[in-house]
Every structure is written in structure tokens, then in C-alpha cells.
Motif scaffolding. Structure first.
Motif, PDB file in Angstrom:
ATOM      1  N   THR A 133      93.154 123.886  25.075  1.00 16.95           N
ATOM      2  CA  THR A 133      93.928 122.996  25.936  1.00 16.95           C
ATOM      3  C   THR A 133      93.422 121.572  25.730  1.00 16.95           C
ATOM      4  O   THR A 133      92.384 121.344  25.111  1.00 16.95           O
ATOM      5  N   PRO A 155      94.080 124.881  17.683  1.00 19.22           N
ATOM      6  CA  PRO A 155      95.384 124.947  18.357  1.00 19.22           C
ATOM      7  C   PRO A 155      95.393 125.835  19.589  1.00 19.22           C
ATOM      8  O   PRO A 155      96.341 125.789  20.381  1.00 19.22           O
ATOM      9  N   ASN A 156      94.357 126.649  19.772  1.00 18.13           N
ATOM     10  CA  ASN A 156      94.279 127.490  20.973  1.00 18.13           C
ATOM     11  C   ASN A 156      93.624 126.759  22.138  1.00 18.13           C
ATOM     12  O   ASN A 156      93.564 127.284  23.243  1.00 18.13           O
ATOM     13  N   ARG A 170     102.104 129.495  25.904  1.00 18.85           N
ATOM     14  CA  ARG A 170     102.051 130.582  24.933  1.00 18.85           C
ATOM     15  C   ARG A 170     102.055 131.949  25.604  1.00 18.85           C
ATOM     16  O   ARG A 170     102.758 132.866  25.172  1.00 18.85           O
ATOM     17  N   SER A 181      94.998 120.723  14.151  1.00 19.53           N
ATOM     18  CA  SER A 181      96.222 121.042  14.890  1.00 19.53           C
ATOM     19  C   SER A 181      95.914 121.193  16.371  1.00 19.53           C
ATOM     20  O   SER A 181      94.829 121.631  16.750  1.00 19.53           O
ATOM     21  N   GLY A 201     100.589 118.269  16.207  1.00 15.60           N
ATOM     22  CA  GLY A 201     101.080 119.488  16.825  1.00 15.60           C
ATOM     23  C   GLY A 201     101.372 120.548  15.780  1.00 15.60           C
ATOM     24  O   GLY A 201     101.849 120.250  14.687  1.00 15.60           O
ATOM     25  N   ARG A 202     101.055 121.777  16.123  1.00 14.04           N
ATOM     26  CA  ARG A 202     101.283 122.866  15.181  1.00 14.04           C
ATOM     27  C   ARG A 202     102.715 123.350  15.300  1.00 14.04           C
ATOM     28  O   ARG A 202     103.218 123.610  16.387  1.00 14.04           O
ATOM     29  N   GLY A 212      97.629 122.521  20.234  1.00 15.43           N
ATOM     30  CA  GLY A 212      98.639 123.368  20.842  1.00 15.43           C
ATOM     31  C   GLY A 212      99.176 122.787  22.123  1.00 15.43           C
ATOM     32  O   GLY A 212      99.500 123.529  23.056  1.00 15.43           O
ATOM     33  N   ALA A 236     104.111 127.289  20.277  1.00 16.91           N
ATOM     34  CA  ALA A 236     103.331 126.194  19.694  1.00 16.91           C
ATOM     35  C   ALA A 236     102.535 125.428  20.731  1.00 16.91           C
ATOM     36  O   ALA A 236     101.620 124.685  20.386  1.00 16.91           O
ATOM     37  N   ASN A 237     102.874 125.597  22.007  1.00 15.08           N
ATOM     38  CA  ASN A 237     102.176 124.891  23.076  1.00 15.08           C
ATOM     39  C   ASN A 237     101.286 125.868  23.824  1.00 15.08           C
ATOM     40  O   ASN A 237     101.759 126.855  24.383  1.00 15.08           O
ATOM     41  N   VAL A 238      99.980 125.572  23.800  1.00 16.55           N
ATOM     42  CA  VAL A 238      99.018 126.490  24.399  1.00 16.55           C
ATOM     43  C   VAL A 238      99.281 126.712  25.885  1.00 16.55           C
ATOM     44  O   VAL A 238      98.948 127.761  26.442  1.00 16.55           O
TER      45      VAL A 238
END
Length: 441
Positions: free
Chosen positions: A278, A275-276, A380, A311, A345-346, A313, A375-377
Motif C-alpha cells: 500500500t 506492487p503488493n 485486489r 511498480s 502503476g502496474r 499497486g 492492479a490496485n492493491v
């Protein structure tokens, strides 16, 4: 001692992925398996335990493939004994099928009970019968596709077998159905107890088909699995399958699963997203995974599947799947490339302690905005700034600020946060943001 080849679920004419080459794979697999493990092994006979064809309606090219594979056996004097499976059995109320045509041409012998489920001896004159006694010392009994009525049919067939005249030392029977516990999520399989009457009636080797995975039980029930994979889930590592080369003796059954014939290679790869990451970073990781497999020589002309799961991000649409699939197809040089994008999506859910008192409306709104942004890298690192900006934007909208001023505020907010994300990460002071009218936010 008698020796025979047991195969099932050939599925000639199988079509998927709109690939003519893939359709030919089933023909090549059957042809090579017969050459290596019937002709070269000099077996006494060959069993086809259902589903020689993929469809009831067979194209001329598919019928020709069957003849090309079976004619060498006919010329070598090796009888081919077959039954219909659920894919190629004749529809209810009809009197013929393509397997019956092949039987009438002498390419194979279709063994099936009569209309009253009785077992009559094979007649070369009539080209029909329910069982045949072979010179090698084996009686082979046929059946048909029974579907849900299989347990009742087995009980009746067992009675019919016991009524047959004394025959050769060994009895082999073909039956197209599955045994429970062999594959997940298959509710139509039969219990071992359902098959047991056939053993009690004297069947020494029960040749099954239908389930595309190899299994055997108590050195009596045998299912070789499909000759060629019908899906990527049937790859050899996760779903072993092949053909059985069998020898019968007074000491019992010796059945060897043979897999060394021509088959299309299947490569299944899995990539867990972070999730980290792009979208661009995840795309590069997918490319690296395929490049590694290609460098090892695993993907060329194979069926390759890459599953991206876990997941993410960012918005799912940020990853251009169509373009990525095309690039990976070219990189792998696969015959067929499948890209499964199962990542989700996380969702962040901030815990709010409500034991003492309910949070204020402002606290709830701040929490919701924070969850969406964190939740969106891509947002964040500037989430705190953007949350305050969204709260301010909401206030401006409620105060009916002119539309052009609202747009100006948003443009300034985005410019400031973009600048902050490119700097050393220091937070942006919203007090310094001015809207298009020159007023401070």
C-alpha cells in the motif's frame, strides 16, 4: 623533475538547489585542492584546463573567490596557466572575458592562440601569448574552446607546434574537449585519432577538461574530472574525479589522481517498490531506508537522493511526495534532499484465447474491469465482488434507473466490500445486496 597540478572544470559560481552553502562548495574544493596539492606539494606550476567559472557573467563574490584561491599561488611564485572552457569563454566578437581580466591582473596567465590560430610566446608586457617556456623545463601550450570545429583546430595547432623554435625537454598542452567512449549519451566527443596529431607534433602530456569524469589514455591523455560534483550523478563511487598531481621525467609521465580535499558528500539510495504494498507501507519503507543511512552517519550535511522505482499497486497520487520529502529531509539532516518518485502503476493484461471464437461483450467487460481493480492493491481482495457490481451498475444506468437509486446501490456495494475486506476474506454474495428502493441487485 618538473611537477605540476592539473585541474579542470572548477565551475566557481555554480548555483543549484537554491542553496548558498552548495555554491560555496566549489570555492572550498578549489581552495583546499590548491593548498594540499599545489602549495604543500611545492609544484612548479598549476594548470586550469577550462571552466574556472560556471558562467561568462561573473558575480563579484565569485570573482573574489577566484582571487582568494589563486593569490596564494602568486605569492608563492607558482604560475597558474589557464585556458577558457565552454562555460567561461568570451562570446564571439568580444575582446574580453573575466579570465582575461585575471590574466591582466597577473593572477594567472591565459594561454590562447592569436586571432589567426598562431602560437606566439607569452609576453609579460602584453599579458598574452599562446605558449610559455618555464624555468622548470616545460613548455606549456594553450588553446581555446572550439566546439564542433575542434578536429580542424587540432590539425592546425599541430602544424603550429611543429613550427615553434626548439624549447624545453617536455611539452604540455591544455585542451578543453572530451574523448569519446568515456561517458554515455555524449555525441560531441572527439575520437582518439582526432587528438593524435598533437602527439605526433611532440606533446608529451595532453591536459583535457570538459568531461566531469576522470580518465586517462596511453599515459598521454589525462582528464582529472570536475573538482566538485555538479550533480548527484557525479558522486565519487559512480563518477570518480579529482585533480592530477603530475611528475615528468625521461622515463615518462607519473600522474596521481588526488581526491583527498574538501568535497560535499553525496549519498544515492534506491528503493524498489512492491506492487503488493500500500502507499502507507511504501512510505514506511522509504523512511526506514533513510533512517538506516542516517544511523550510519552518511546523510548529515550531505546531498542525499532517494529514488523510488518499480511498480506500485495504487494510484501515484496516493503517496504524498511533498510531505514525505519534508519528513525525509528532517530525518536525514541532509543539506539537500532529493526524492525521485519513478514508480509506475502496474498494468494487468488478461490473455483471452480467441482461436475458437471471439469472447462475448460481457466477457470483455468483465476482463477490463478485473484488470483495473486487481492492479490496485486497495481493491485486489474484493475485485470479484466489485467487478460484478460494476456490471450491474452499467445495466442499471442503461435501464435509466433513477439517480438516487444508483447512488444507493453504489453506497451499499462499497459498504459490503469494505466489510468483506475486514473479515476473513470470504466473498460477498451479490444476490444479498439491496439498493435503496429495497429491490435485490
Amino acid at each position: 623533475m618538473p611537477k605540476f597540478l592539473h585541474l579542470a572544470d572548477v565551475h566557481l559560481g555554480f548555483t543549484k538547489y537554491d542553496s548558498p552553502e552548495r555554491t560555496k562548495d566549489f570555492f572550498y574544493a578549489l581552495q583546499d585542492a590548491i593548498q594540499k596539492h599545489a602549495l604543500e606539494a611545492a609544484v612548479d606550476f598549476v594548470l586550469i584546463a577550462g571552466d574556472l567559472f560556471e558562467q561568462r557573467q561573473v558575480l563579484p563574490a565569485t570573482l573574489n573567490q577566484a582571487q582568494l584561491c589563486l593569490t596564494p599561488l602568486q605569492e608563492a611564485g607558482i604560475p597558474v596557466l589557464a585556458i577558457e572552457g565552454n562555460h567561461d569563454y568570451r562570446p564571439y566578437g568580444t575582446q574580453t572575458s573575466w579570465l582575461r581580466y585575471l590574466s591582466s591582473w597577473g593572477v594567472l596567465k591565459l594561454l590562447e592562440p592569436n586571432e589567426h590560430e598562431g602560437l606566439e610566446p607569452w609576453s609579460d608586457a602584453e599579458m598574452s601569448g599562446g605558449y610559455i617556456d618555464l624555468p622548470c623545463g616545460v613548455r606549456v601550450i594553450g588553446s581555446r574552446w572550439y566546439g564542433a570545429a575542434a578536429p580542424q583546430a587540432i590539425a592546425k595547432l599541430a602544424v603550429e607546434i611543429e613550427r615553434l623554435p626548439v624549447g624545453p625537454p617536455f611539452t604540455v598542452m591544455m585542451f578543453h574537449h572530451g574523448l569519446e567512449g568515456q561517458i554515455a549519451r555524449y555525441s560531441g566527443a572527439l575520437r582518439y585519432q582526432d587528438f593524435l596529431p598533437l602527439k605526433e607534433a611532440g606533446v608529451d602530456y595532453l591536459a583535457l577538461g570538459h568531461i566531469h569524469r576522470n580518465y586517462s589514455l596511453e599515459n598521454w591523455i589525462f582528464n582529472p574530472g570536475s573538482i566538485e560534483a555538479n550533480s548527484v550523478a557525479e558522486n565519487q563511487e559512480q563518477n570518480p574525479r579529482g585533480v592530477y598531481l603530475v611528475e615528468l621525467s625521461p622515463h615518462g609521465v607519473k600522474a596521481e589522481l588526488k581526491q583527498d580535499y574538501e568535497q560535499r558528500n553525496i549519498v544515492r539510495l534506491s528503493l524498489q517498490s512492491d506492487p503488493n504494498q500500500t502507499a502507507a507501507e511504501l512510505e514506511q519503507e522509504a523512511i526506514a531506508a533513510i533512517q538506516t543511512a542516517a544511523d550510519r552517519g552518511k546523510t548529515e550535511n550531505a546531498i542525499v537522493e532517494l529514488r523510488i522505482h518499480g511498480s506500485i499497486g495504487f494510484d501515484r497520487s496516493d503517496l504524498d511526495i511533498r510531505t514525505l520529502r519534508s519528513r525525509l529531509q528532517d530525518l536525514s539532516k541532509a543539506l539537500i534532499f532529493l526524492l525521485k518518485y519513478d514508480a509506475i502503476g502496474r498494468e494487468f493484461q488478461t490473455y483471452i484465447d480467441t482461436e475458437d471464437e471471439l469472447p462475448s461483450r460481457l466477457d470483455i467487460e468483465r476482463t477490463v474491469f478485473t484488470d483495473f481493480l486487481v492492479a490496485n492493491v486497495n481493491y485486489r481482495d474484493t475485485a470479484e465482488t466489485l467487478v460484478q457490481g460494476l456490471l450491474d451498475l452499467k445495466t442499471r444506468v442503461l435501464n435509466q434507473q433513477p439517480e438516487d437509486e444508483l447512488y444507493g446501490f453504489v453506497e451499499t456495494l462499497l459498504a459490503q466490500t469494505q466489510s468483506a475486506s475486514l473479515s476473513d476474506g470470504s466473498a460477498v454474495n451479490l444476490d444479498s445486496i439491496e439498493d435503496s428502493s429495497g429491490k435485490q441487485a
